[in-house]
Design a protein around this motif. Structure first.
Motif, mmCIF file in Angstrom:
data_model
loop_
_atom_site.group_PDB
_atom_site.id
_atom_site.type_symbol
_atom_site.label_atom_id
_atom_site.label_comp_id
_atom_site.label_asym_id
_atom_site.label_seq_id
_atom_site.Cartn_x
_atom_site.Cartn_y
_atom_site.Cartn_z
ATOM 1 N N ARG A 39 3.646 1.683 -1.919
ATOM 2 C CA ARG A 39 3.992 1.624 -3.351
ATOM 3 C C ARG A 39 3.066 1.608 -4.281
ATOM 4 N N ALA A 45 10.344 0.640 -10.199
ATOM 5 C CA ALA A 45 9.314 0.401 -9.114
ATOM 6 C C ALA A 45 8.510 -0.890 -9.240
ATOM 7 N N LEU A 67 8.589 -3.961 -6.537
ATOM 8 C CA LEU A 67 7.158 -4.485 -6.005
ATOM 9 C C LEU A 67 7.071 -5.797 -6.059
#
Ligand SMILES: [Fe+2]
Ligand SMILES: [Fe+2]
Length: 164
Positions: A87, A107, A111
């Motif tokens: 990631r 994103a 995370l």
């Protein structure tokens, strides 16, 4: 007048846990409306660098002395580090211009969810036992590395390439 001395965390587990919180805050900084665009990107890049180094310290110095007693949990931690690492690669590639900036906010949120699940296991299982399991020398070395250690250039976590 008494001099106020700012004390760091007294145990290894507390020092590592403090890193978890700092990293979370820097990732959240990317979503903050109190920061300008440059500061938001800086905050996220700081989080990425700190998280990679944190994973390096865990895999090279924390887990090895604990692995014999915690074989299954260690496997889980390593697998999750691999997922987190990939990631980070994707977020960094986007920051470097390879991808749409619109993807960064989701994103980062994903995370943070991954980290909450990872840290929620790591803290009670590994950090809780770290001071009792590591020798005094191992404990002192890792504490010093938390303060000033650097991740070697090009280091990647053990399962960075798994699942690609
Ligand atoms: Fe970890
Ligand atoms: Fe950790």
């Amino acid at each position: 007048m008494r001099k106020v001395v700012k004390m760091g965390p007294t145990t290894l587990g507390a020092a590592l846990e403090r890193e978890h919180h700092e990293i979370d805050e820097w990732i959240e900084g990317f979503d903050s409306d109190r920061l300008d665009d440059r500061e938001r990107v800086e905050s996220l890049r700081r989080a990425i660098g700190a998280l990679r180094r944190h994973i390096y310290l865990e895999e090279e110095f924390l887990f090895p002395p604990m692995e014999a007693d915690l074989a299954i949990p260690t496997m889980v931690m390593l697998r999750e580090h691999g997922e987190i690492w990939r990631r980070l690669d994707a977020i960094e590639a986007t920051l470097d211009g390879d991808g749409s900036e619109d993807s960064l906010t989701p994103a980062c949120r994903e995370l943070l969810v991954l980290l909450a699940a990872h840290n929620g296991k790591e803290e009670p299982i590994f950090y809780g036992a770290a001071d009792a399991t590591l020798s005094a020398a191992e404990n002192a070395e890792l504490k010093e590395l938390i303060d000033s250690g650097r991740m070697p250039e090009g280091w990647v976590c053990r399962q960075a390439g798994v699942g690609c």
